[in-house]
Design an enzyme around this catalytic site. Structure first.
Site, mmCIF file in Angstrom:
data_model
loop_
_atom_site.group_PDB
_atom_site.id
_atom_site.type_symbol
_atom_site.label_atom_id
_atom_site.label_comp_id
_atom_site.label_asym_id
_atom_site.label_seq_id
_atom_site.Cartn_x
_atom_site.Cartn_y
_atom_site.Cartn_z
ATOM 1 C CD GLN A 29 -3.099 17.335 52.326
ATOM 2 O OE1 GLN A 29 -3.178 16.110 52.360
ATOM 3 N NE2 GLN A 29 -2.048 17.978 52.786
ATOM 4 C CD GLU A 85 -10.798 29.400 50.114
ATOM 5 O OE1 GLU A 85 -10.529 28.701 51.106
ATOM 6 O OE2 GLU A 85 -9.957 29.726 49.251
ATOM 7 C CD GLN A 87 -13.742 21.790 52.688
ATOM 8 O OE1 GLN A 87 -14.409 21.607 53.695
ATOM 9 N NE2 GLN A 87 -12.455 21.483 52.636
ATOM 10 C CG HIS A 109 -8.834 22.162 58.351
ATOM 11 N ND1 HIS A 109 -8.439 22.124 59.672
ATOM 12 C CD2 HIS A 109 -8.979 23.473 58.061
ATOM 13 C CE1 HIS A 109 -8.367 23.355 60.147
ATOM 14 N NE2 HIS A 109 -8.694 24.189 59.186
ATOM 15 C CD GLU A 232 22.674 32.160 60.730
ATOM 16 O OE1 GLU A 232 22.687 31.597 61.839
ATOM 17 O OE2 GLU A 232 23.465 33.054 60.409
HETATM 18 P P1 NDP Z 1 -6.191 23.331 47.151
HETATM 19 O O1 NDP Z 1 -6.310 24.807 47.201
HETATM 20 O O2 NDP Z 1 -4.894 22.772 46.712
HETATM 21 O O3 NDP Z 1 -7.382 22.751 46.232
HETATM 22 C C1 NDP Z 1 -7.403 22.978 44.888
HETATM 23 C C2 NDP Z 1 -8.403 22.035 44.245
HETATM 24 O O4 NDP Z 1 -9.734 22.496 44.478
HETATM 25 C C3 NDP Z 1 -8.209 21.954 42.759
HETATM 26 O O5 NDP Z 1 -8.437 20.651 42.334
HETATM 27 C C4 NDP Z 1 -9.304 22.878 42.232
HETATM 28 O O6 NDP Z 1 -9.759 22.508 40.961
HETATM 29 C C5 NDP Z 1 -10.405 22.606 43.232
HETATM 30 N N1 NDP Z 1 -11.377 23.696 43.266
HETATM 31 C C6 NDP Z 1 -11.195 24.967 43.688
HETATM 32 N N2 NDP Z 1 -12.310 25.677 43.579
HETATM 33 C C7 NDP Z 1 -13.250 24.842 43.066
HETATM 34 C C8 NDP Z 1 -14.627 24.980 42.715
HETATM 35 N N3 NDP Z 1 -15.266 26.128 42.885
HETATM 36 N N4 NDP Z 1 -15.270 23.904 42.214
HETATM 37 C C9 NDP Z 1 -14.637 22.736 42.047
HETATM 38 N N5 NDP Z 1 -13.335 22.536 42.352
HETATM 39 C C10 NDP Z 1 -12.662 23.569 42.856
HETATM 40 O O7 NDP Z 1 -6.640 22.742 48.566
HETATM 41 P P2 NDP Z 1 -5.712 22.059 49.691
HETATM 42 O O8 NDP Z 1 -5.299 20.716 49.215
HETATM 43 O O9 NDP Z 1 -4.691 23.018 50.179
HETATM 44 O O10 NDP Z 1 -6.786 21.883 50.864
HETATM 45 C C11 NDP Z 1 -7.797 20.899 50.811
HETATM 46 C C12 NDP Z 1 -8.220 20.551 52.225
HETATM 47 O O11 NDP Z 1 -7.128 19.934 52.901
HETATM 48 C C13 NDP Z 1 -8.608 21.762 53.059
HETATM 49 O O12 NDP Z 1 -9.632 21.386 53.932
HETATM 50 C C14 NDP Z 1 -7.349 22.060 53.853
HETATM 51 O O13 NDP Z 1 -7.585 22.730 55.061
HETATM 52 C C15 NDP Z 1 -6.849 20.636 54.097
HETATM 53 N N6 NDP Z 1 -5.416 20.507 54.384
HETATM 54 C C16 NDP Z 1 -4.514 21.088 53.538
HETATM 55 C C17 NDP Z 1 -3.159 20.930 53.749
HETATM 56 C C18 NDP Z 1 -2.178 21.440 52.743
HETATM 57 O O14 NDP Z 1 -1.085 20.930 52.713
HETATM 58 N N7 NDP Z 1 -2.471 22.421 51.894
HETATM 59 C C19 NDP Z 1 -2.645 20.188 54.920
HETATM 60 C C20 NDP Z 1 -3.683 19.502 55.669
HETATM 61 C C21 NDP Z 1 -5.015 19.702 55.404
HETATM 62 P P3 NDP Z 1 -9.307 23.265 39.600
HETATM 63 O O15 NDP Z 1 -8.010 22.694 39.177
HETATM 64 O O16 NDP Z 1 -10.432 22.940 38.696
HETATM 65 O O17 NDP Z 1 -9.203 24.736 39.950
#
Ligand code: NDP
Ligand code: MG
Length: 329
Positions: A29, A85, A87, A109, A232
């Site tokens: 996202q 997880e 956040q 979300h 399918e």
């Molecule tokens: P992602 O799993 O794709 O997020 C990954 C990002 O988080 C990367 O930039 C990563 O950085 C960063 N990250 C992970 N761990 C850490 C940390 N400990 N410290 C700092 N940065 C970190 O998330 P989504 O996009 O799937 O989800 C984001 C939100 O959107 C959630 O609330 C989800 O429920 C919501 N959502 C998601 C949808 C989807 O299509 N997936 C649809 C609608 C809502 P790095 O590169 O440094 O690891």
């Protein structure tokens, strides 16, 4: 339709002009949303960790990047687009101490807020813009000059402008072109969890695997079983999505329609609905959220075990081979 749908004319991007928007997280996202908002003329800075992949990705995409505390400092909107997880920890250590009074804290979300993993100060707006699509679709549809539908919600309106900000962000993503619906954090979070557990991710995979195993156990070739119960599925779902149940029934043979309508209750019935009701109760009572947050503490150990078991299923091996055969070179 009773529910109001917001469109372009209901939202004003100007209220975000000259404001600093921090997009924390640059994954599914985060990347899609940051790029769309930037292309909509807004001042976007990505908050990332210096040693992660996102840092380089965001800079090579031409966006400003900063460490999370610096991105949050002075930002008028802070979009929390990290995995659910992750956040709470990042919020506590890097966002909360730097959050400007009156800034809008934004989520895609409702999980963290609904289940109180994050409790923002009363002096901040707390809003949600949840695109009803994976990030890739958000970006692609925006580039096509349109947008995906989104839900917006206001949990806390400290400035009196929370809803306008949410609508403006939705407009920046292109969503007001498609349509934006208002919900609340709890409704979004709990219905989303229910959908993914009972029907979409959980329900559908269980249905496919049960069908596959039944055919294979009865002596059918795994390849034949794969085509019938998995390949399918998309064609059927596309018909339902495009025109509803009747469009699908009208498009399949009468044999399929008669067989489907007379036999489906044997598979999904009152027993399954009872199980669905229990799933919903566990979501609403916070039982699922508790179990999921316990899982964070053991580094997703149980999830990884289940993931491994899933990856070793026969339907996965067969699928890999079949898809390779039909890949367009
Ligand atoms: P992602 O799993 O794709 O997020 C990954 C990002 O988080 C990367 O930039 C990563 O950085 C960063 N990250 C992970 N761990 C850490 C940390 N400990 N410290 C700092 N940065 C970190 O998330 P989504 O996009 O799937 O989800 C984001 C939100 O959107 C959630 O609330 C989800 O429920 C919501 N959502 C998601 C949808 C989807 O299509 N997936 C649809 C609608 C809502 P790095 O590169 O440094 O690891
Ligand atoms: Mg969902």
């Amino acid at each position: 339709m009773a529910t109001k749908i917001y469109h372009d004319s209901d939202a004003d991007l100007n209220i975000l002009k000259g404001k600093k928007i921090a997009v924390i997280g640059y994954g599914n996202q985060g990347r899609a949303q940051a790029l769309c908002l930037h292309d909509s003329g807004l001042d976007v800075v990505v908050g990332a960790r210096r040693n992660g992949e996102s840092w380089g990705q965001a800079s090579s995409d031409g966006l400003k990047v900063a460490e999370i505390p610096a991105a949050v400092k002075g930002a008028d909107v802070v979009m929390v687009l990290l995995p659910d997880e992750v956040q709470p920890g990042v919020y506590k250590q890097q966002i909360a101490p730097n959050l400007k009074e009156g800034a809008a804290l934004e989520f895609a979300h409702g999980f963290a807020i609904t289940f109180k993993c994050i409790a923002p100060p009363a002096k901040n707006d707390v809003i949600m813009v949840a695109p009803k699509s994976p990030g890739r679709m958000v970006r692609q549809t925006y580039l096509e000059g349109f947008g995906v539908p989104s839900l917006i919600a206001v949990q806390q309106d400290a400035t009196g402008k929370a809803k306008q900000v949410a609508l403006a962000l939705a407009k920046g993503l292109g969503s007001t072109k498609a349509g934006v619906l208002e919900t609340d954090f709890r409704e979004e979070a709990t219905s989303d969890l229910f959908g993914e557990q009972a029907v979409l991710c959980g329900g559908v995979t269980a249905l496919i695997e049960a069908g596959f195993e039944t055919l294979v156990k009865a002596g059918y070739k795994p390849e034949i079983a794969y085509f019938e119960v998995l390949h399918e599925l998309k064609l059927i779902v596309d018909l339902i999505q495009a025109g509803g149940m009747m469009h699908m029934w009208d498009s399949v043979s009468n044999t399929a329609e008669f067989g489907g309508l007379t036999r489906r209750d044997a598979v999904i019935n009152d027993e399954s609905k009872k199980a669905m009701k229990k799933i919903l109760e566990d979501i609403n009572s916070g039982k699922f959220a508790k179990e999921w947050s316990e899982e964070w503490k053991v580094d997703l150990k149980n999830m990884k075990r289940l993931e491994k078991e899933e990856s070793e299923k026969q339907v996965e091996a067969v699928g890999k081979d079949i898809r390779a055969l039909f890949e367009r070179k």
